[in-house]
Design a protein around this motif. Structure first.
Motif, short mmCIF file in Angstrom:
data_model
loop_
_atom_site.label_atom_id
_atom_site.label_comp_id
_atom_site.label_asym_id
_atom_site.label_seq_id
_atom_site.Cartn_x
_atom_site.Cartn_y
_atom_site.Cartn_z
N LEU A 526 -63.47 -45.54 -32.59
CA LEU A 526 -64.54 -46.91 -33.54
C LEU A 526 -63.27 -47.50 -34.53
N ARG A 528 -60.83 -49.72 -34.23
CA ARG A 528 -60.46 -50.82 -32.68
C ARG A 528 -60.99 -51.92 -33.47
N PRO A 529 -60.42 -52.66 -33.02
CA PRO A 529 -61.04 -54.04 -33.05
C PRO A 529 -62.24 -53.61 -31.77
N ARG A 530 -64.01 -54.61 -32.98
CA ARG A 530 -64.40 -54.69 -31.17
C ARG A 530 -64.28 -55.00 -29.92
N ARG A 533 -62.49 -52.87 -27.31
CA ARG A 533 -63.04 -51.54 -27.85
C ARG A 533 -62.99 -50.86 -25.76
#
Length: 596
Positions: A526, A528-530, A533
């Motif tokens: 969570l 990390r950037p979307r 992921r």
């Protein structure tokens, strides 16, 4: 290894050579049938054809033999025993690698010295066979036109005596104006002793002959005079050379198929200089012309004092000269009392344009043919080296592949060899055609098949050295399942006999560690950037070992509910299933605490 390999190589080589020779015979059958060729000529032709087929048969034989040898070693566990004794695959292959290197060098000398001679002799024989007259084998109740200048029909034939009955002969050997029609009750064909003339002995018939001889003033009235003759016995000779005459071999030897590397390089240089010379002449002629009174040439003087011209670049001076040139009013040209001038001017202009177009098209064709001839020589020179590399590539494909599949005999190796050779043939033939047509550089087209298959040899060799399961279906199924995101489900069941009982405290401790690791992995995901992921994190990938440890330990449980919960665990942790791992671990902890 050599004692096992050499007999198989010789056997497979002659089998493959026989197959490709039968293919050659199938393609050339129309040129050979019905020519009355002696067995010595046919044997000589087949021998030289077989020699020219060696570059096709040898790589396939090497591939098949290496597959069979190492497949037999793997099937009988001899390869496993040697590896268990500390002998590496490269050490096992060392004698064959040395032999393949020697064979590759020998293949180059064969391509450079023996193959041009064999190709020259084979094509000389083929041209000679094509020019030979066919045997006179006259069918019954159908017209026969294999004799030059004659159409023959017979109503019956005696196969024992060769006598023909009910004969109709249309003799056009002296031209249509002097044709003859011969009807005979019976007759017989035979050859003169030197086999240069066909002798026809006829019985009881008539002959109708046109007499169109204008030099004697006959036939000028519009009528065709003829002569009719009745005979009881008549003998006629026809020109018909039935001998086998060989074409001069020197013409073929001067072509690219009959030259070695040194001669091909000399020919390529000669053709290149000729193409450059012709191109320079055409360029000079183009730049020497004056258009609308303006000289578009730019003079240059070389070191020897010779003047040559190039096309001048657009410049203000040239544009000013063009504008200053006398302008022609085309409309005023056609304003004449006689309209015929207009048509003559247009016709002359069209004729000049067509003449110029044909001239440039002819020059373009000449340069294109010269360039194509140079590519043919370059292709033949490149092919002097491709056979040697093809032998090495096919060996390093066949030997490791045989060690991987561990199948001896001739069935499986033959199927794999044919499949790989078809791939090689497709790329080789496609590369040759593209190089011949100038769509690719010659070296790119001729070496295309070798470049395509070389990575395959490197891959199989690396996998065989590491004892990797290249053809493990489960591994490929798991890989593609991971690729599409659909992993297979676990299939654990309650064991009838448990050798190691599950300790409750140990199980809870392992589950708590797994739950904590999974929570930490979810937190790192969570963070990390979307868009990053889906690629996961190191913490998620690190869950694999503790997850498998929990499954292996709790797999000895006698509780069916726990076994069902273990089957819900994924094989490989990923960002998609991290939440299910946490939830499933909590359910198992709750189940253990409930049943305590």
């Amino acid at each position: 290894m050599l004692q096992r390999f050499l007999p198989l190589l010789l056997m497979t080589f002659f089998i493959v050579l026989f197959i490709v020779l039968m293919q050659f015979l199938f393609i050339r059958i129309e040129d050979l049938v019905g020519k009355g060729l002696s067995f010595s000529v046919l044997g000589e032709l087949f021998f030289y054809a077989a020699v020219t087929m060696v570059p096709t048969a040898l790589p396939l034989a090497v591939l098949l033999a290496s597959l069979m040898v190492f497949g037999n070693l793997g099937e009988k566990l001899e390869l496993t025993a040697m590896k268990a004794a500390g002998i590496s695959l490269f050490r096992i292959m060392r004698p064959l690698i040395i032999f393949m290197a020697v064979l590759a060098v020998a293949a180059f000398f064969f391509q450079n010295y023996a193959l041009p001679v064999a190709q020259s002799k084979m094509w000389t024989l083929m041209f000679s066979v094509r020019q030979k007259s066919p045997e006179v084998e006259i069918p019954v109740k159908s017209f026969y036109d294999e004799i030059p200048g004659m159409n023959l029909y017979v109503d019956g034939k005696n196969p024992d005596t060769g006598m023909l009955y009910g004969m109709i002969i249309y003799d056009l050997s002296r031209g249509y104006g002097n044709s003859r029609v011969i009807l005979a009750d019976s007759g017989k064909f035979s050859f003169t002793e030197d086999k240069t003339k066909l002798f026809l002995h006829l019985h009881s018939g008539e002959m109708f002959e046109n007499l169109n001889d204008n030099s004697m003033g006959i036939g000028t009235s519009g009528y065709m005079p003829f002569r009719r003759e009745s005979f009881t016995d008549k003998q006629i000779y026809f020109n018909f050379d039935a001998n086998f005459n060989r074409v001069d071999e020197s013409g073929i030897r001067s072509q690219y198929v009959g030259q070695n590397v040194t001669q091909l390089r000399r020919s390529i240089d000669s053709i290149g200089r000729r193409v450059d010379s012709i191109g320079s002449i055409y360029a000079y002629e183009l730049t020497s012309q004056r258009y609308i009174g303006i000289d578009g040439r730019k003079p240059h003087v070389d070191s020897a004092g010779h003047t040559f011209y190039t096309i001048a670049e657009p410049s203000p001076a040239l544009e000013k000269a063009v504008r200053a040139a006398p302008q022609v009013d085309l409309d005023s040209v056609f304003v004449k009392p006689d309209r015929a001038y207009e048509k003559s001017y247009i016709s002359q202009a069209i004729a000049d344009a067509r003449r110029s177009l044909q001239d440039y098209e002819y020059r373009a064709i000449m340069l294109t043919e010269q360039a194509k001839d140079m590519r043919k020589h370059d292709i033949e020179m490149q092919r002097k080296f491709t056979l040697s590399f093809a032998i090495l590539v096919f060996f390093f494909i066949g030997a490791p592949l045989g060690a991987i599949i561990k199948k001896g005999g001739i069935g499986t190796p033959l199927v794999i060899s044919v499949f790989l050779f078809i791939i090689y043939f497709i790329f080789d033939n496609s590369g040759y055609k593209m190089a011949r047509d100038g769509k690719l550089e010659v070296w790119q087209g001729i070496w295309l098949s070798t470049v395509v298959l070389s990575p395959l040899g490197i891959f199989f060799t690396a996998k065989a050295v590491d004892d990797s399961a290249v053809f493990n279906a489960d591994a490929y199924r798991l890989f593609f399942a991971r690729l599409i995101g659909r992993m297979p489900r676990r299939s654990l069941a309650v064991k009838e006999i448990v050798m190691q009982h599950v300790d409750r405290d140990t199980a809870l401790r392992m589950l708590a560690d797994l739950s904590a690791s999974a929570e930490a992995a979810r937190t790192s995901l969570l963070a990390r950037p979307r868009f990053l992921r889906p690629f996961g994190t190191k913490a998620i990938h690190a869950l694999r070992d503790p997850l498998n440890a929990v499954v292996d330990y709790l797999g000895n449980s006698t509780d069916p509910q726990i076994i069902n919960l273990l089957n819900k665990y994924p094989f490989i942790p990923s960002p998609r299933n991290i939440h299910s791992i946490i939830a499933n671990t909590g359910d198992i902890i709750q189940r253990i605490n409930t049943t305590a």
